[in-house]
Write an enzyme that holds these catalytic residues in place. Structure first.
Site, mmCIF file in Angstrom:
data_model
loop_
_atom_site.group_PDB
_atom_site.id
_atom_site.type_symbol
_atom_site.label_atom_id
_atom_site.label_comp_id
_atom_site.label_asym_id
_atom_site.label_seq_id
_atom_site.Cartn_x
_atom_site.Cartn_y
_atom_site.Cartn_z
ATOM 1 N N SER A 1 0.834 -1.205 0.000
ATOM 2 C CA SER A 1 0.000 0.000 0.000
ATOM 3 C C SER A 1 0.869 1.257 0.000
ATOM 4 C CB SER A 1 -0.981 0.001 1.173
ATOM 5 O OG SER A 1 -0.314 -0.166 2.403
ATOM 6 N N GLU A 2 2.006 1.217 0.724
ATOM 7 C CA GLU A 2 2.948 2.342 0.671
ATOM 8 C C GLU A 2 4.395 1.872 0.756
ATOM 9 O OE1 GLU A 2 -0.650 4.562 1.084
ATOM 10 O OE2 GLU A 2 0.065 3.000 2.449
ATOM 11 N N THR A 3 5.249 2.597 0.044
ATOM 12 C CA THR A 3 6.699 2.477 0.183
ATOM 13 C C THR A 3 7.221 3.823 0.646
ATOM 14 O OG1 THR A 3 6.891 0.766 -1.524
ATOM 15 C CG2 THR A 3 8.868 2.035 -1.026
ATOM 16 N N HIS B 1 1.029 4.791 8.705
ATOM 17 C CA HIS B 1 1.663 3.496 8.990
ATOM 18 C C HIS B 1 3.070 3.420 8.414
ATOM 19 C CE1 HIS B 1 0.881 1.816 4.923
ATOM 20 N NE2 HIS B 1 1.697 0.843 5.270
#
Length: 286
Positions: A45-47, A81
Site C-alpha cells: 500500500s505504501e513504500t 503506517h
C-alpha cells in the site's frame, strides 16, 4: 546501485498482521521516476523513502530526515503506517540514539517518539465536515448497499469520505462486509474523494475498542488499506467529538487487522501509537 530496503508490519507486534510498508534508506539522491518504479515493484500500500537532509547526516545519530510516501501508482501527502514503519527502522534496526525523530514531509514536520514498546506519531488532526448525502449517494450505495448510515462527513485534508454506519451494527458486521472497492472509481462523480472510511461505534467498557473502521483507496491503487494512520487522524477528531473523549483505543478490522492508541491534543494535533514487526531486510539492486 544498491539501496537498503526493509518490510515492516505496522500497528501490530506480530509478523504478517497489521499494515506492511516497504522502507528505503537513501544515502544519496534518487531520481524522481525511480521512487515510483520502486513503489510499483514493491506493490505494498505504501513504500517510504527516508533521505538524509544534509552532508554528514547519519541514520544512527541524526534526528531529522526527509520522508516521502508512494503507493503503487502515485505519491501521497500523508501516510501514518509508513511513518511508523520508518521510525521503527531507524529506532530498532539502525539503533538511532535519539528519543524523538523529526520527518520533513509534504504534510509538514512530523515527529515520532519511542514510548515503552510503542512508537508514537505526532500527526495533524484532520476535520471531517458534514457532507451532502445526495452528492455521494451512489458511492455510499456501492460501499454498503442498503445498510443504515448514521452520518456522512468529508475531510478535505486527506480527501476522504467518512461513512458512519448505524450504532445498531456491531464489529462483526463491518468485518464481514464484502466491498468491491474497484467499483468506487466509476460511481464517484464529485472528483474530490480519494479515500473511503467506513466506521462503527465500539464498546469501550472494560478493554473494548472505542470505534472500528475499514479504509478503501482504489484511487491511489489501494483497494483496502489494512491499517491506515492518516485515516485515524480524521477518525480521532470525529470520534473524540462524538464520544467526548480524548484518549481512545481503535481497531481497524481489515483481514490483517491492527490496533491504534489515540490521544487527541489541544494544539490541533493527535498522538497515534502503535507497535511494529520487521519482517524482511535486504537490498534493491539495479
Amino acid at each position: 546501485m544498491q539501496i537498503p530496503i526493509l518490510t515492516v508490519d505496522a500497528f501490530t507486534n506480530r509478523p504478517f498482521s497489521g499494515n506492511p510498508a516497504a522502507v528505503c534508506l537513501l544515502e544519496n539522491d534518487l531520481g524522481e521516476d525511480l521512487h515510483q518504479k520502486i513503489a510499483t515493484e514493491m506493490n505494498l500500500s505504501e513504500t517510504a523513502f527516508i533521505r538524509k537532509l544534509k552532508p554528514g547526516d547519519d541514520f544512527t545519530k541524526s534526528s531529522c530526515f526527509g520522508l516521502r510516501w508512494f503507493t503503487p501508482v502515485s505519491e501521497i501527502p500523508l501516510c501514518g503506517h509508513a511513518t511508523l514503519a520508518s521510525a521503527a527502522v531507524l529506532f530498532h534496526v539502525q539503533k538511532n540514539t535519539n528519543s524523538v525523530l523529526t520527518f520533513v514531509t509534504l504534510s509538514g514536520e512530523l515527529k515520532a517518539r519511542k514510548e515503552k514498546d510503542h512508537i508514537v506519531l505526532d500527526l495533524p488532526l484532520c476535520t471531517a465536515y458534514p457532507q451532502d448525502l445526495k452528492e455521494v449517494e451512489e458511492l455510499i450505495k456501492a460501499a454498503v448497499g442498503d445498510m443504515s448510515v448514521q452520518d456522512v462527513r468529508y475531510s478535505p485534508d486527506i480527501k476522504s469520505l467518512l461513512v458512519r454506519l448505524s450504532d445498531t451494527y456491531e464489529r462483526s458486521v463491518l468485518e464481514e462486509l464484502k466491498v468491491s472497492a474497484q467499483h468506487f472509481l466509476s460511481v464517484e462523480k464529485t472528483g474530490k474523494v480519494k479515500g473511503l472510511i467506513l466506521t462503527v461505534k465500539g464498546n469501550s467498557s472494560g478493554k473494548g475498542y472505542d470505534f472500528y473502521s475499514r479504509y478503501f483507496a482504489p484511487w491511489y491503487g489501494v483497494l483496502e488499506d489494512p491499517v491506515c494512520g492518516s485515516a485515524h487522524a480524521v477518525l480521532a477528531n470525529y470520534w473524540s467529538e462524538q464520544l467526548g473523549k480524548k484518549e481512545m483505543l481503535a481497531f481497524q478490522c481489515s483481514r490483517r487487522g491492527g490496533e491504534l492508541k489515540i490521544s487527541v491534543r489541544s494544539d490541533g494535533r493527535v498522538d497515534i501509537a502503535g507497535q511494529s514487526a520487521v519482517v524482511l531486510k535486504g537490498n534493491l539492486t539495479f
